[in-house]
Design an enzyme around this catalytic site. Structure first.
Site, mmCIF file in Angstrom:
data_model
loop_
_atom_site.group_PDB
_atom_site.id
_atom_site.type_symbol
_atom_site.label_atom_id
_atom_site.label_comp_id
_atom_site.label_asym_id
_atom_site.label_seq_id
_atom_site.Cartn_x
_atom_site.Cartn_y
_atom_site.Cartn_z
ATOM 1 N N LYS A 168 -9.147 10.465 -10.937
ATOM 2 C CA LYS A 168 -9.172 9.735 -9.662
ATOM 3 C C LYS A 168 -9.988 10.496 -8.606
ATOM 4 O O LYS A 168 -10.782 9.908 -7.870
ATOM 5 C CB LYS A 168 -7.728 9.515 -9.191
ATOM 6 C CG LYS A 168 -7.574 8.977 -7.789
ATOM 7 C CD LYS A 168 -8.116 7.572 -7.624
ATOM 8 C CE LYS A 168 -8.103 7.182 -6.152
ATOM 9 N NZ LYS A 168 -8.655 5.885 -5.881
ATOM 10 N N LYS A 223 -9.679 13.734 2.141
ATOM 11 C CA LYS A 223 -8.702 14.430 1.288
ATOM 12 C C LYS A 223 -9.097 14.315 -0.183
ATOM 13 O O LYS A 223 -9.103 15.301 -0.918
ATOM 14 C CB LYS A 223 -7.321 13.774 1.512
ATOM 15 C CG LYS A 223 -6.195 14.379 0.734
ATOM 16 C CD LYS A 223 -5.485 13.499 -0.284
ATOM 17 C CE LYS A 223 -5.432 12.053 -0.107
ATOM 18 N NZ LYS A 223 -4.763 11.293 -1.121
HETATM 19 P P1 NAD Z 1 -0.930 4.888 4.261
HETATM 20 O O1 NAD Z 1 -1.035 5.967 5.275
HETATM 21 O O2 NAD Z 1 -1.291 3.483 4.644
HETATM 22 O O3 NAD Z 1 0.569 4.852 3.648
HETATM 23 C C1 NAD Z 1 1.328 5.987 3.392
HETATM 24 C C2 NAD Z 1 2.790 5.620 3.555
HETATM 25 O O4 NAD Z 1 3.584 6.746 3.230
HETATM 26 C C3 NAD Z 1 3.141 5.221 4.988
HETATM 27 O O5 NAD Z 1 3.869 4.018 4.985
HETATM 28 C C4 NAD Z 1 3.979 6.396 5.495
HETATM 29 O O6 NAD Z 1 4.961 6.022 6.440
HETATM 30 C C5 NAD Z 1 4.614 6.869 4.201
HETATM 31 N N1 NAD Z 1 5.049 8.263 4.255
HETATM 32 C C6 NAD Z 1 4.339 9.346 4.671
HETATM 33 N N2 NAD Z 1 5.094 10.463 4.559
HETATM 34 C C7 NAD Z 1 6.276 10.074 4.035
HETATM 35 C C8 NAD Z 1 7.475 10.756 3.682
HETATM 36 N N3 NAD Z 1 7.600 12.074 3.826
HETATM 37 N N4 NAD Z 1 8.514 10.031 3.186
HETATM 38 C C9 NAD Z 1 8.399 8.688 3.033
HETATM 39 N N5 NAD Z 1 7.300 7.976 3.357
HETATM 40 C C10 NAD Z 1 6.264 8.669 3.853
HETATM 41 O O7 NAD Z 1 -1.827 5.366 3.032
HETATM 42 P P2 NAD Z 1 -2.328 4.457 1.804
HETATM 43 O O8 NAD Z 1 -3.689 3.951 2.104
HETATM 44 O O9 NAD Z 1 -1.227 3.518 1.418
HETATM 45 O O10 NAD Z 1 -2.499 5.590 0.696
HETATM 46 C C11 NAD Z 1 -1.413 6.085 -0.074
HETATM 47 C C12 NAD Z 1 -1.990 6.835 -1.268
HETATM 48 O O11 NAD Z 1 -2.745 5.924 -2.070
HETATM 49 C C13 NAD Z 1 -2.947 7.963 -0.849
HETATM 50 O O12 NAD Z 1 -2.785 9.069 -1.670
HETATM 51 C C14 NAD Z 1 -4.310 7.330 -1.023
HETATM 52 O O13 NAD Z 1 -5.316 8.307 -1.222
HETATM 53 C C15 NAD Z 1 -4.061 6.426 -2.216
HETATM 54 N N6 NAD Z 1 -4.983 5.279 -2.344
HETATM 55 C C16 NAD Z 1 -5.230 4.476 -1.282
HETATM 56 C C17 NAD Z 1 -6.109 3.410 -1.448
HETATM 57 C C18 NAD Z 1 -6.430 2.470 -0.300
HETATM 58 O O14 NAD Z 1 -7.387 1.696 -0.453
HETATM 59 N N7 NAD Z 1 -5.688 2.481 0.776
HETATM 60 C C19 NAD Z 1 -6.744 3.182 -2.688
HETATM 61 C C20 NAD Z 1 -6.435 4.007 -3.757
HETATM 62 C C21 NAD Z 1 -5.547 5.060 -3.573
#
Ligand code: NAD
Length: 295
Positions: free
Chosen positions: A170, A239
Protein backbone atom coordinates in the site's frame (compact mmCIF):
# COMPACT_ATOMS: atom_id res chain seq x y z
CA UNK A 1 -27.06 -11.82 12.73
CA UNK A 2 -23.27 -12.10 13.22
CA UNK A 3 -21.49 -9.29 15.06
CA UNK A 4 -18.54 -7.18 13.85
CA UNK A 5 -16.60 -4.33 15.47
CA UNK A 6 -15.49 -1.21 13.56
CA UNK A 7 -13.22 1.54 14.89
CA UNK A 8 -12.45 4.66 12.83
CA UNK A 9 -15.48 5.81 10.85
CA UNK A 10 -14.00 8.74 8.90
CA UNK A 11 -13.80 9.36 5.13
CA UNK A 12 -12.59 5.82 4.43
CA UNK A 13 -13.93 3.84 7.40
CA UNK A 14 -17.50 5.00 6.83
CA UNK A 15 -18.05 3.49 3.36
CA UNK A 16 -16.25 0.28 4.44
CA UNK A 17 -18.51 -0.03 7.50
CA UNK A 18 -21.52 0.72 5.28
CA UNK A 19 -20.76 -2.48 3.37
CA UNK A 20 -20.67 -4.50 6.61
CA UNK A 21 -23.79 -3.06 8.25
CA UNK A 22 -25.86 -4.54 5.42
CA UNK A 23 -25.12 -8.02 6.80
CA UNK A 24 -23.72 -7.73 10.37
CA UNK A 25 -24.66 -6.13 13.68
CA UNK A 26 -21.99 -3.41 14.05
CA UNK A 27 -20.30 -2.39 17.32
CA UNK A 28 -18.56 0.92 16.68
CA UNK A 29 -16.11 3.32 18.29
CA UNK A 30 -14.71 6.68 17.10
CA UNK A 31 -13.52 9.85 18.83
CA UNK A 32 -16.02 11.85 16.72
CA UNK A 33 -19.57 11.56 18.10
CA UNK A 34 -21.18 12.53 14.79
CA UNK A 35 -19.46 9.57 13.09
CA UNK A 36 -20.93 7.22 15.72
CA UNK A 37 -24.40 8.77 15.43
CA UNK A 38 -24.41 8.22 11.67
CA UNK A 39 -24.25 4.47 12.31
CA UNK A 40 -26.50 4.31 15.40
CA UNK A 41 -29.25 5.73 13.16
CA UNK A 42 -28.68 2.66 10.99
CA UNK A 43 -28.92 0.20 13.91
CA UNK A 44 -25.27 0.01 15.08
CA UNK A 45 -24.26 -0.03 18.75
CA UNK A 46 -21.96 2.86 19.80
CA UNK A 47 -19.37 1.67 22.35
CA UNK A 48 -17.55 3.90 24.82
CA UNK A 49 -14.05 2.43 24.28
CA UNK A 50 -12.08 0.01 22.06
CA UNK A 51 -12.07 -2.41 24.99
CA UNK A 52 -15.88 -2.46 25.03
CA UNK A 53 -15.92 -3.23 21.29
CA UNK A 54 -13.50 -6.14 21.85
CA UNK A 55 -15.67 -7.55 24.63
CA UNK A 56 -18.64 -7.88 22.25
CA UNK A 57 -17.24 -9.35 19.02
CA UNK A 58 -14.69 -11.75 17.51
CA UNK A 59 -13.78 -9.63 14.46
CA UNK A 60 -12.72 -5.99 14.80
CA UNK A 61 -11.89 -3.72 11.86
CA UNK A 62 -9.69 -0.64 12.30
CA UNK A 63 -9.48 2.27 9.83
CA UNK A 64 -7.43 4.88 11.66
CA UNK A 65 -5.09 7.67 10.51
CA UNK A 66 -1.75 6.13 11.53
CA UNK A 67 -0.09 3.01 12.96
CA UNK A 68 0.83 4.85 16.16
CA UNK A 69 -2.89 5.56 16.73
CA UNK A 70 -3.54 1.86 16.02
CA UNK A 71 -0.97 0.97 18.67
CA UNK A 72 -2.80 3.16 21.22
CA UNK A 73 -6.21 1.76 20.29
CA UNK A 74 -4.85 -1.78 20.67
CA UNK A 75 -2.48 -1.52 23.65
CA UNK A 76 -3.41 1.78 25.36
CA UNK A 77 -5.79 2.47 28.27
CA UNK A 78 -9.14 0.83 27.54
CA UNK A 79 -7.53 -0.67 24.44
CA UNK A 80 -8.61 -3.74 22.49
CA UNK A 81 -5.96 -5.98 24.10
CA UNK A 82 -7.66 -5.68 27.50
CA UNK A 83 -10.77 -7.62 26.53
CA UNK A 84 -10.14 -9.17 23.11
CA UNK A 85 -11.07 -12.85 23.16
CA UNK A 86 -8.69 -15.72 22.41
CA UNK A 87 -8.83 -16.45 18.69
CA UNK A 88 -10.25 -12.98 17.89
CA UNK A 89 -9.21 -11.19 14.68
CA UNK A 90 -8.15 -7.53 14.57
CA UNK A 91 -8.09 -6.48 10.92
CA UNK A 92 -6.16 -3.25 10.38
CA UNK A 93 -7.34 -1.35 7.28
CA UNK A 94 -5.29 1.72 8.18
CA UNK A 95 -2.56 2.69 5.72
CA UNK A 96 0.09 1.77 8.24
CA UNK A 97 3.74 1.01 8.84
CA UNK A 98 4.84 -2.60 8.31
CA UNK A 99 7.34 -2.49 11.16
CA UNK A 100 4.80 -1.30 13.77
CA UNK A 101 2.26 -3.80 12.39
CA UNK A 102 4.69 -6.72 12.90
CA UNK A 103 5.43 -5.51 16.44
CA UNK A 104 1.72 -5.28 17.38
CA UNK A 105 1.07 -8.68 15.81
CA UNK A 106 3.92 -10.36 17.72
CA UNK A 107 2.71 -8.96 21.04
CA UNK A 108 -0.89 -10.07 20.46
CA UNK A 109 0.21 -13.54 19.38
CA UNK A 110 1.23 -14.20 23.01
CA UNK A 111 -2.48 -13.77 23.91
CA UNK A 112 -3.64 -15.88 20.93
CA UNK A 113 -5.18 -12.80 19.29
CA UNK A 114 -4.76 -12.47 15.51
CA UNK A 115 -3.66 -9.08 14.20
CA UNK A 116 -3.43 -8.74 10.42
CA UNK A 117 -2.97 -5.85 7.99
CA UNK A 118 -5.61 -5.20 5.33
CA UNK A 119 -5.09 -1.71 3.85
CA UNK A 120 -7.30 -0.54 1.01
CA UNK A 121 -6.87 1.29 -2.27
CA UNK A 122 -9.58 2.81 -4.42
CA UNK A 123 -10.89 5.55 -2.13
CA UNK A 124 -14.34 6.00 -0.58
CA UNK A 125 -15.91 5.59 -4.05
CA UNK A 126 -14.35 2.12 -4.51
CA UNK A 127 -15.58 1.11 -1.05
CA UNK A 128 -19.18 2.22 -1.75
CA UNK A 129 -19.18 0.27 -4.99
CA UNK A 130 -17.70 -2.85 -3.36
CA UNK A 131 -14.65 -3.05 -5.64
CA UNK A 132 -11.93 -1.42 -3.53
CA UNK A 133 -8.61 -3.33 -3.54
CA UNK A 134 -7.81 -4.88 -0.14
CA UNK A 135 -4.30 -6.34 0.36
CA UNK A 136 -3.96 -8.70 3.28
CA UNK A 137 -0.81 -9.49 5.24
CA UNK A 138 -0.73 -12.50 7.56
CA UNK A 139 -0.49 -16.27 7.31
CA UNK A 140 -2.35 -18.08 4.54
CA UNK A 141 -4.44 -19.75 7.23
CA UNK A 142 -5.47 -16.36 8.68
CA UNK A 143 -6.29 -15.15 5.17
CA UNK A 144 -8.51 -18.16 4.49
CA UNK A 145 -10.35 -17.66 7.80
CA UNK A 146 -11.25 -14.00 7.23
CA UNK A 147 -11.77 -14.16 3.44
CA UNK A 148 -15.57 -14.71 3.65
CA UNK A 149 -16.04 -11.48 5.67
CA UNK A 150 -13.68 -9.60 3.35
CA UNK A 151 -15.77 -10.79 0.39
CA UNK A 152 -18.73 -8.95 1.93
CA UNK A 153 -16.76 -5.69 1.58
CA UNK A 154 -15.24 -6.06 -1.87
CA UNK A 155 -14.78 -8.28 -4.89
CA UNK A 156 -11.04 -7.39 -5.01
CA UNK A 157 -9.44 -9.18 -2.05
CA UNK A 158 -5.74 -10.08 -2.37
CA UNK A 159 -3.37 -12.15 -0.26
CA UNK A 160 -0.23 -9.95 -0.09
CA UNK A 161 2.08 -12.25 1.90
CA UNK A 162 3.43 -12.39 5.46
CA UNK A 163 2.32 -9.90 8.14
CA UNK A 164 3.10 -6.30 7.10
CA UNK A 165 3.15 -7.10 3.35
CA UNK A 166 -0.22 -5.40 2.80
CA UNK A 167 1.10 -2.22 4.40
CA UNK A 168 4.33 -2.36 2.36
CA UNK A 169 2.47 -2.74 -0.94
CA UNK A 170 0.00 0.00 0.00
CA UNK A 171 2.84 2.45 0.85
CA UNK A 172 4.51 1.64 -2.49
CA UNK A 173 1.21 2.11 -4.32
CA UNK A 174 0.60 5.52 -2.77
CA UNK A 175 4.11 6.76 -3.48
CA UNK A 176 3.56 5.70 -7.10
CA UNK A 177 0.18 7.48 -7.09
CA UNK A 178 1.86 10.68 -5.80
CA UNK A 179 4.67 10.53 -8.38
CA UNK A 180 2.20 9.94 -11.25
CA UNK A 181 -0.13 12.68 -9.98
CA UNK A 182 2.64 15.29 -9.86
CA UNK A 183 3.97 14.23 -13.27
CA UNK A 184 0.43 14.42 -14.71
CA UNK A 185 -0.30 17.91 -13.36
CA UNK A 186 3.09 19.03 -14.69
CA UNK A 187 2.32 17.78 -18.21
CA UNK A 188 -1.29 19.02 -18.28
CA UNK A 189 -0.13 22.49 -17.13
CA UNK A 190 2.44 22.49 -19.92
CA UNK A 191 -0.19 21.57 -22.53
CA UNK A 192 -2.62 24.23 -21.28
CA UNK A 193 0.15 26.83 -21.56
CA UNK A 194 0.58 25.68 -25.16
CA UNK A 195 -3.10 26.43 -25.84
CA UNK A 196 -4.55 22.92 -25.48
CA UNK A 197 -7.98 22.33 -23.86
CA UNK A 198 -7.25 20.24 -20.69
CA UNK A 199 -10.40 18.15 -21.26
CA UNK A 200 -9.16 17.18 -24.73
CA UNK A 201 -5.68 16.36 -23.38
CA UNK A 202 -7.17 14.12 -20.68
CA UNK A 203 -9.59 12.40 -23.09
CA UNK A 204 -6.78 11.58 -25.52
CA UNK A 205 -4.11 10.58 -22.97
CA UNK A 206 -6.66 8.26 -21.30
CA UNK A 207 -6.36 6.15 -24.45
CA UNK A 208 -2.60 6.71 -24.94
CA UNK A 209 0.59 5.38 -23.38
CA UNK A 210 0.86 8.13 -20.71
CA UNK A 211 -2.37 7.04 -18.98
CA UNK A 212 -2.46 6.53 -15.21
CA UNK A 213 -4.91 6.93 -12.27
CA UNK A 214 -4.58 10.74 -12.21
CA UNK A 215 -5.50 10.93 -15.92
CA UNK A 216 -8.26 8.30 -15.72
CA UNK A 217 -9.92 9.23 -12.41
CA UNK A 218 -8.46 12.21 -10.49
CA UNK A 219 -8.50 14.79 -13.27
CA UNK A 220 -11.93 14.05 -14.80
CA UNK A 221 -13.76 13.26 -11.54
CA UNK A 222 -12.26 15.79 -9.16
CA UNK A 223 -10.49 18.57 -11.03
CA UNK A 224 -12.03 19.10 -14.49
CA UNK A 225 -15.51 18.60 -12.97
CA UNK A 226 -14.74 21.56 -10.65
CA UNK A 227 -15.73 19.40 -7.67
CA UNK A 228 -12.28 19.63 -6.06
CA UNK A 229 -13.14 16.99 -3.46
CA UNK A 230 -11.50 13.58 -3.45
CA UNK A 231 -11.98 12.73 0.25
CA UNK A 232 -8.26 12.15 0.86
CA UNK A 233 -6.17 14.73 2.70
CA UNK A 234 -2.71 16.11 1.86
CA UNK A 235 -1.61 15.12 5.39
CA UNK A 236 -2.53 11.45 4.83
CA UNK A 237 -0.69 11.41 1.50
CA UNK A 238 2.37 12.91 3.21
CA UNK A 239 2.16 10.17 5.84
CA UNK A 240 1.85 7.39 3.21
CA UNK A 241 4.79 8.65 1.14
CA UNK A 242 6.71 8.93 4.43
CA UNK A 243 6.03 5.24 5.15
CA UNK A 244 7.44 4.33 1.71
CA UNK A 245 10.50 6.48 2.46
CA UNK A 246 11.05 4.65 5.78
CA UNK A 247 10.88 1.32 3.91
CA UNK A 248 13.42 2.66 1.37
CA UNK A 249 15.75 3.86 4.14
CA UNK A 250 15.61 0.59 6.04
CA UNK A 251 16.49 -1.27 2.81
CA UNK A 252 19.15 1.28 1.81
CA UNK A 253 17.41 2.09 -1.48
CA UNK A 254 17.48 5.57 -3.06
CA UNK A 255 14.14 6.94 -4.37
CA UNK A 256 14.87 10.22 -6.20
CA UNK A 257 11.43 10.54 -7.86
CA UNK A 258 9.79 9.73 -4.54
CA UNK A 259 11.81 12.46 -2.80
CA UNK A 260 11.01 15.06 -5.45
CA UNK A 261 7.27 14.32 -5.42
CA UNK A 262 7.25 14.69 -1.62
CA UNK A 263 9.01 18.07 -1.89
CA UNK A 264 6.37 19.20 -4.38
CA UNK A 265 3.61 18.01 -2.03
CA UNK A 266 5.25 20.00 0.80
CA UNK A 267 4.70 23.21 -1.28
CA UNK A 268 0.96 22.51 -1.29
CA UNK A 269 0.95 21.70 2.43
CA UNK A 270 2.87 24.92 3.25
CA UNK A 271 0.12 26.90 1.56
CA UNK A 272 -3.06 24.95 2.32
CA UNK A 273 -2.24 22.77 5.35
CA UNK A 274 -2.48 19.05 6.05
CA UNK A 275 -6.29 18.93 6.20
CA UNK A 276 -6.68 20.17 2.61
CA UNK A 277 -8.08 17.74 0.04
CA UNK A 278 -5.48 16.24 -2.35
CA UNK A 279 -7.37 17.91 -5.26
CA UNK A 280 -5.88 21.20 -4.06
CA UNK A 281 -2.51 20.17 -5.56
CA UNK A 282 -3.99 21.36 -8.91
CA UNK A 283 -4.03 24.91 -7.51
CA UNK A 284 -0.31 24.72 -6.69
CA UNK A 285 0.41 23.79 -10.32
CA UNK A 286 -1.87 26.55 -11.60
CA UNK A 287 0.06 29.07 -9.47
CA UNK A 288 3.43 27.66 -10.44
CA UNK A 289 2.81 27.71 -14.19
CA UNK A 290 0.01 30.26 -14.69
CA UNK A 291 -1.98 27.54 -16.55
CA UNK A 292 -5.70 27.22 -15.69
CA UNK A 293 -6.49 23.51 -15.39
CA UNK A 294 -9.86 23.81 -13.58
CA UNK A 295 -12.98 25.01 -15.45
P1 NAD B 1 -10.21 10.40 8.55
O1 NAD B 1 -9.37 11.39 9.27
O2 NAD B 1 -11.33 10.88 7.68
O3 NAD B 1 -10.82 9.32 9.59
C1 NAD B 1 -10.13 8.82 10.69
C2 NAD B 1 -11.14 8.49 11.77
O4 NAD B 1 -10.46 7.92 12.87
C3 NAD B 1 -11.88 9.73 12.28
O5 NAD B 1 -13.26 9.48 12.30
C4 NAD B 1 -11.31 9.93 13.69
O6 NAD B 1 -12.23 10.49 14.60
C5 NAD B 1 -10.98 8.49 14.06
N1 NAD B 1 -9.96 8.40 15.11
C6 NAD B 1 -8.76 9.03 15.17
N2 NAD B 1 -8.10 8.67 16.29
C7 NAD B 1 -8.90 7.78 16.93
C8 NAD B 1 -8.79 7.05 18.15
N3 NAD B 1 -7.71 7.14 18.93
N4 NAD B 1 -9.82 6.24 18.51
C9 NAD B 1 -10.92 6.13 17.73
N5 NAD B 1 -11.09 6.80 16.57
C10 NAD B 1 -10.09 7.62 16.19
O7 NAD B 1 -9.18 9.53 7.67
P2 NAD B 1 -9.56 8.54 6.46
O8 NAD B 1 -9.43 9.28 5.18
O9 NAD B 1 -10.82 7.82 6.81
O10 NAD B 1 -8.31 7.56 6.55
C11 NAD B 1 -8.25 6.47 7.46
C12 NAD B 1 -7.14 5.53 6.99
O11 NAD B 1 -7.47 5.03 5.70
C13 NAD B 1 -5.78 6.24 6.87
O12 NAD B 1 -4.76 5.41 7.29
C14 NAD B 1 -5.69 6.53 5.38
O13 NAD B 1 -4.35 6.68 4.96
C15 NAD B 1 -6.41 5.33 4.81
N6 NAD B 1 -6.97 5.51 3.45
C16 NAD B 1 -7.73 6.60 3.17
C17 NAD B 1 -8.24 6.74 1.89
C18 NAD B 1 -9.10 7.93 1.50
O14 NAD B 1 -9.32 8.10 0.30
N7 NAD B 1 -9.60 8.69 2.44
C19 NAD B 1 -7.96 5.78 0.89
C20 NAD B 1 -7.20 4.67 1.23
C21 NAD B 1 -6.71 4.54 2.53
Amino acid sequence: MDKIGFIGLGNMGRPLAERLIKKYKLYTYDLEKTNLQYFTHKGAVACSSPSEVASKVNHIFLCLPTSSIVETVVNGDNGLAISAKKGAYIIDMTTGEPEITRKISDKLKEKEINFIDAPVSGGPKGAYHGNIAIMIGGTEEQFTKIKPIMDDISSNIFYAGKIGSGHSIKAGNNLLNLICRMATFEVISLLVKDGVDPKKAVEIIQKSSGRNYAIEITLPDNILSGKMVQGFSTGLMKKDAGVATKIANSNDVDIPLGKLSQELLENTIDEFGENADMSIVALTYEKLTGAKIRP
